[in-house]
Design a protein around this motif. Structure first.
Motif, PDB file in Angstrom:
ATOM      1  N   VAL A  56       0.826  -1.209   0.000  1.00  0.00           N
ATOM      2  CA  VAL A  56       0.000   0.000   0.000  1.00  0.00           C
ATOM      3  C   VAL A  56       0.865   1.267   0.000  1.00  0.00           C
ATOM      4  O   VAL A  56       1.198   1.823   1.036  1.00  0.00           O
ATOM      5  CB  VAL A  56      -0.992  -0.006   1.192  1.00  0.00           C
ATOM      6  N   ARG A  57       1.204   1.665  -1.219  1.00  0.00           N
ATOM      7  CA  ARG A  57       1.919   2.917  -1.487  1.00  0.00           C
ATOM      8  C   ARG A  57       1.648   3.223  -2.951  1.00  0.00           C
ATOM      9  O   ARG A  57       1.348   2.307  -3.737  1.00  0.00           O
ATOM     10  CB  ARG A  57       3.418   2.774  -1.232  1.00  0.00           C
ATOM     11  N   VAL A  58       1.719   4.478  -3.323  1.00  0.00           N
ATOM     12  CA  VAL A  58       1.485   4.832  -4.722  1.00  0.00           C
ATOM     13  C   VAL A  58       2.504   4.083  -5.581  1.00  0.00           C
ATOM     14  O   VAL A  58       3.706   4.121  -5.305  1.00  0.00           O
ATOM     15  CB  VAL A  58       1.562   6.359  -4.932  1.00  0.00           C
ATOM     16  N   GLY A  59       2.014   3.349  -6.557  1.00  0.00           N
ATOM     17  CA  GLY A  59       2.866   2.513  -7.396  1.00  0.00           C
ATOM     18  C   GLY A  59       3.017   1.098  -6.871  1.00  0.00           C
ATOM     19  O   GLY A  59       3.532   0.228  -7.570  1.00  0.00           O
ATOM     20  N   GLY A  60       2.559   0.856  -5.634  1.00  0.00           N
ATOM     21  CA  GLY A  60       2.638  -0.476  -5.037  1.00  0.00           C
ATOM     22  C   GLY A  60       1.605  -1.421  -5.649  1.00  0.00           C
ATOM     23  O   GLY A  60       0.580  -0.994  -6.176  1.00  0.00           O
ATOM     24  N   GLN A  61       1.901  -2.704  -5.571  1.00  0.00           N
ATOM     25  CA  GLN A  61       1.045  -3.708  -6.192  1.00  0.00           C
ATOM     26  C   GLN A  61       0.015  -4.289  -5.225  1.00  0.00           C
ATOM     27  O   GLN A  61       0.256  -4.400  -4.028  1.00  0.00           O
ATOM     28  CB  GLN A  61       1.908  -4.848  -6.749  1.00  0.00           C
ATOM     29  N   PHE A  62      -1.110  -4.652  -5.823  1.00  0.00           N
ATOM     30  CA  PHE A  62      -2.189  -5.341  -5.131  1.00  0.00           C
ATOM     31  C   PHE A  62      -2.388  -6.651  -5.886  1.00  0.00           C
ATOM     32  O   PHE A  62      -2.469  -6.656  -7.115  1.00  0.00           O
ATOM     33  CB  PHE A  62      -3.464  -4.477  -5.204  1.00  0.00           C
ATOM     34  N   ARG A  63      -2.432  -7.765  -5.176  1.00  0.00           N
ATOM     35  CA  ARG A  63      -2.676  -9.055  -5.824  1.00  0.00           C
ATOM     36  C   ARG A  63      -3.489  -9.919  -4.872  1.00  0.00           C
ATOM     37  O   ARG A  63      -3.099 -10.145  -3.728  1.00  0.00           O
ATOM     38  CB  ARG A  63      -1.367  -9.754  -6.172  1.00  0.00           C
TER      39      ARG A  63
END
Length: 148
Positions: free
Chosen positions: A50-57
């Motif tokens: 959870v950060r701008v540019g971070g991935q969610f999967r």
């Protein structure tokens, strides 16, 4: 081509918990793993950087036993106020070369928080309807999680 408004959904939900606590449930990976996903979907794994540019999967199994992976990228984070991320069903023909956008806003209300969820740019009306039902269930689980 379908009207973009027809391929979006909006849900508002009042949750009886402070705004910062509701936001934390969406952004703390440990909490997120405990409640995220519709009631009838099993989470196998959930990664949330959870950060701008971070991935969610999110690797899950649907009610019919089909394994599904949803991936995305965090685009906007306003602590305590707003989260926006892309959303894509991998290995689904309707989602080939397609990505949608989920925005969750948090507003102070007396005795709790109003959550405003918008999911835009869905690939078709059937997907929009399925996602509306899914997000309603996700918010039901969030309410239960925060009422403990």
């Amino acid at each position: 081509m379908a009207d973009a408004g027809k391929l979006s959904l909006e849900i508002e939900r009042f949750i009886k918990a402070p705004r910062d606590r509701v936001y934390a449930a969406w952004t703390d990976p440990v909490q997120l793993k405990k409640w995220f996903g519709p009631e009838d979907v099993e989470t196998r794994d959930l990664i949330a950087d959870v950060r701008v540019g971070g991935q969610f999967r999110w690797d899950c199994t649907d009610p019919e036993g089909k394994e599904v992976t949803i991936s995305g990228e965090y685009r906007e984070l306003q602590p305590g106020r707003k989260i926006a991320f892309t959303w894509r069903l991998e290995e689904d023909e309707d989602w080939k070369n397609h990505s949608s956008i989920v925005t969750v806003e948090f507003l102070d209300r007396e005795d709790g928080t109003e959550v405003h969820l918008t999911h835009e740019k869905l690939p078709n009306e059937a997907s929009r309807d399925d996602h509306k039902q899914g997000w309603e269930s996700v918010l039901d689980k969030l309410e239960k999680f925060l009422s403990k």
